[in-house]
Every structure is written in C-alpha cells, then in structure tokens.
Write an enzyme that holds these catalytic residues in place. Structure first.
Site, mmCIF file in Angstrom:
data_model
loop_
_atom_site.group_PDB
_atom_site.id
_atom_site.type_symbol
_atom_site.label_atom_id
_atom_site.label_comp_id
_atom_site.label_asym_id
_atom_site.label_seq_id
_atom_site.Cartn_x
_atom_site.Cartn_y
_atom_site.Cartn_z
ATOM 1 N N TYR A 1 0.821 -1.215 0.000
ATOM 2 C CA TYR A 1 0.000 0.000 0.000
ATOM 3 C C TYR A 1 0.853 1.263 0.000
ATOM 4 O O TYR A 1 0.422 2.309 -0.459
ATOM 5 C CB TYR A 1 -0.911 0.028 1.239
ATOM 6 C CG TYR A 1 -2.258 -0.621 1.045
ATOM 7 C CD1 TYR A 1 -2.363 -1.980 0.788
ATOM 8 C CD2 TYR A 1 -3.429 0.130 1.148
ATOM 9 C CE1 TYR A 1 -3.600 -2.576 0.629
ATOM 10 C CE2 TYR A 1 -4.672 -0.456 0.997
ATOM 11 C CZ TYR A 1 -4.748 -1.801 0.730
ATOM 12 O OH TYR A 1 -5.980 -2.387 0.577
ATOM 13 N N LYS B 1 2.787 -15.392 2.309
ATOM 14 C CA LYS B 1 2.990 -16.133 1.057
ATOM 15 C C LYS B 1 4.482 -16.449 0.982
ATOM 16 O O LYS B 1 5.181 -16.064 0.033
ATOM 17 C CB LYS B 1 2.486 -15.272 -0.122
ATOM 18 C CG LYS B 1 2.492 -15.953 -1.476
ATOM 19 C CD LYS B 1 1.491 -17.073 -1.631
ATOM 20 C CE LYS B 1 1.697 -17.794 -2.950
ATOM 21 N NZ LYS B 1 0.902 -19.046 -3.043
HETATM 22 C C1 IPM Z 1 -10.524 -0.974 3.614
HETATM 23 C C2 IPM Z 1 -10.690 -0.332 2.264
HETATM 24 C C3 IPM Z 1 -9.500 0.577 1.993
HETATM 25 C C4 IPM Z 1 -8.258 -0.281 1.981
HETATM 26 C C5 IPM Z 1 -9.603 1.428 0.712
HETATM 27 C C6 IPM Z 1 -10.867 2.236 0.668
HETATM 28 C C7 IPM Z 1 -8.397 2.308 0.526
HETATM 29 O O1 IPM Z 1 -10.853 -1.294 1.289
HETATM 30 O O2 IPM Z 1 -10.414 -0.237 4.608
HETATM 31 O O3 IPM Z 1 -10.498 -2.192 3.694
HETATM 32 O O4 IPM Z 1 -7.920 -0.881 0.954
HETATM 33 O O5 IPM Z 1 -7.608 -0.351 3.016
#
Ligand code: IPM
Ligand code: MN
Length: 357
Positions: A142, A191
């Site tokens: 992320y 994984k």
């Molecule tokens: C979650 C959501 C978020 C994530 C998005 C909206 C950025 O899917 O909180 O699970 O991927 O973390």
C-alpha cells in the site's frame, strides 16, 4: 467526562451511517453521563470537490487534536477516473499514515440469529464464528514505491511490497496481546513460498512469539490456503495476523462468511489511544441517499472507540447488546434481510439500537 470526536463522513452512504453512529453515541452518553462533542471534517471525494485534494491539512490537524476519529467511507464513481494521487481512497491512506495507525483490528463474528445471512452451510457456522483479523495498516505494498512507464511501446506499472522487522514486530505484539486475552492461538498469514517479504514476516513473527509469548500456539498459513480454509472451516480461526494487502482481502471474505460486510467494524490504532474507527465496507454509491444502508458496522465501530480509546467497557457492551437485541426482534436492513424478518432502513435501525441503550 468530555470527549471530542472528529467525524469524517466522507462519500456515498458515509453521512447516513455516521448519523446512525452519532445517534447511538449520543444516547450512550446520556445514559452513562458522558459528553461527546462532535466536529465534522471533509475527506475523500467531498474534499476533492471542495479543496481539490482528498485530505485537507485542516482535517489532519482536527483529527490529531481530537480524542478519537469516526469515519464513514470514501470513494465514488464521480472520482474514479482521477489519477492515483487525487483519488478519495488516497485521503484515507494518508490519514492512516499521518496518525501512524499501524494496527487495524477487524473482528468478524457471526451474530446470534444471523446464521441465515451467511452464505455457508448451516453445519459450518452453527457453532459460531469469531475471527479477529489483525491487519498491518501503514506498510507493505500500500505504501511502497510505485512506478509507471513505457518500454518500447509496452506500457508497464509496478508496486513494491516492503516490510521491516520493526514493522512486523510491532503488529505481532498487538496480535499476541489479543491472543493472550483469548484462546492463546494465533495464525499468521503470508505467502512465504514465493515472496521475500513473507519469508521475513514468517521468521520475525515466529521469533517474536517464541521469545515474548511462549504460551501462544502459533500457526503459519499461506494466504491461498487461508482463503480456502476460511470457507471450509471458519470456526477453526481466532486471532489472525497478516500484512496490509492480505488483511484487506481476507477481511472482506471474513465479513461475508459472517453474514454481511455491513456488520463489520474496525479500529485502527498506533502508539497512542487516539484511533480511527470505521466500518470495513465502502461508500456504496449505488445505494447512497436512499436510507437503506446498514448502519451497524459504523455503530459497532463507535462502540470500539469507546472501549479501545476511552476505556469505556460497559458502554461498549451496552451498544453490542443493543445491536443483538434489535436483531433478536427480527429487524433487518436490506443486506441481511431474509424471509420472515422485518425490513427497516438505516435511520430506523440506528434509532432502534439507540432506544435499547
Ligand atoms: C478498507 C478499504 C480501503 C483499503 C480502501 C478504501 C483504501 O478497502 O479499509 O479495507 O484498501 O484499506
Ligand atoms: Mn477493504
């Protein structure tokens, strides 16, 4: 006591579900003698429309100055074609990072009388399910380096997964603390048969657990196997710790197994008691403004705030019991509706839960 709560409604059904949670919090405050002060701040698509960016500086400031933060959801069709940096979701990711909320807890439980909302066979769920996913929230793919380019006419893109021992250890600690309060069982998902980050993850989790929490029975499970095991025998799991991306995916699966994503709340915390509490579902633009959304996930998120940020355990239980009471009386929002039950909208559902407190 006085508590200052920053409310970030966001987009789509965000305002409706936050209104539901605020209604329940107000009632809880009255009953237990607390004052909850709410201030509202823009995030996501609405912030893009108003300020050109998904997370205005003043929203971050307000969150950091509050006692805790309640968030609805972000995103919608309108902003889907914007570049990555201008998307509503980016606002949420930036906020998690700005508040250093590395620990995301997502409890998926099967509510009594809600077994028929689960898509799994009754035999698989009849003894109850409670899976608590501890998701690392400020690292991994992320937040890794991204690229986009074009090589000889072939367009490409890349994202990078990166974890340090420190990042893995601090989330392992959170999971271990939780496991110690429960069945002393922990599953770590990775994984490791393919990814280098996963091999570091597995080695670090194991070493940390063995050193600091020798009583915990730790089991490593590969993510593909985990996805299968969760539908095969969900009752075998208790506390699960995993990376940002795997936690995102598995928590949606856990939510569906236990009935509906509309029932699942989450808390995000870092080194302080100031947290971010939100439902795990999205902004559901297709049903926004129709008063049909399920406010329960957000109401439970508010309850988690009381427990985990303010140490108000009794108040937490009062809200949880109120939710169960309303389900026991057969009231259902559309997402958990089944034959013979009484369908209610978002406002009504929240009001009924508040009335039970
Ligand atoms: C979650 C959501 C978020 C994530 C998005 C909206 C950025 O899917 O909180 O699970 O991927 O973390
Ligand atoms: Mn998600």
């Amino acid at each position: 006591m006085n508590y200052n709560i920053a409310v970030l409604e966001g987009d789509g059904i965000g305002p409706e579900i936050c209104a539901g949670a605020v209604c329940v919090l107000k009632k809880t405050g009255e009953k237990f003698g607390h004052r909850f002060n709410f201030t509202y701040h823009p995030i996501g698509g609405r912030a893009i429309d108003e300020y050109g960016i998904p997370l205005p500086e003043k929203t971050v400031k307000a969150c950091l100055e509050s006692d805790s933060v309640l968030l609805g959801a972000v995103g919608g069709y309108k902003w889907d074609d914007l570049p990555a940096d201008k998307r509503p979701e980016k606002g949420l990711l930036e906020l998690r990072k700005a508040m250093n909320l590395y620990s995301n807890i997502r409890p998926a439980k099967l509510w009594k009388n809600l077994a028929d909302a689960s898509p799994l066979k009754y035999e698989l769920v009849k003894n109850g399910i409670e899976i608590i996913i501890v998701r690392e929230l400020t690292g991994g793919i992320y937040f890794g380096e991204r690229t986009r380019g074009n090589k000889n006419g072939d367009e490409y893109a890349s994202d990078t997964e990166k974890y340090s021992v420190h990042e893995i250890e601090r989330i392992t600690k959170v999971a271990c603390e939780l496991a110690m309060k429960r069945a002393k069982k922990l599953v770590s998902v990775d994984k490791a048969n393919v990814l280098e980050t996963s091999r570091l993850w597995r080695r670090t989790v194991r070493a940390y657990c063995e050193k600091h929490y020798p009583e915990i029975e730790l089991c490593d499970v590969l993510v593909d196997n985990m996805a299968m095991q969760m539908v095969k025998d969900p009752a075998q799991f208790d506390v699960v710790v995993t990376s940002n991306l795997f936690g995102d995916i598995l928590s949606d699966e856990a939510a569906q197994i236990t009935g509906s994503i509309g029932m699942l709340a989450s808390s995000s915390l870092g080194e302080t008691k100031r947290g971010l509490y939100e439902p795990i579902h999205g902004s559901a633009p297709d049903i926004a403004g129709q008063d049909v959304a399920n406010p329960v996930a957000t109401i439970l998120a508010a309850a988690m705030m009381l427990r985990d940020s303010f140490n108000l355990n009794e108040e937490y239980s009062a809200i949880e019991t109120a939710v169960q009471d309303v389900l026991d009386e057969n009231y259902r929002t559309a997402d958990i509706m089944s034959q013979g039950k009484i369908k209610v909208g978002c406002t009504k559902m929240a009001q009924m839960i508040a009335d039970k407190i």
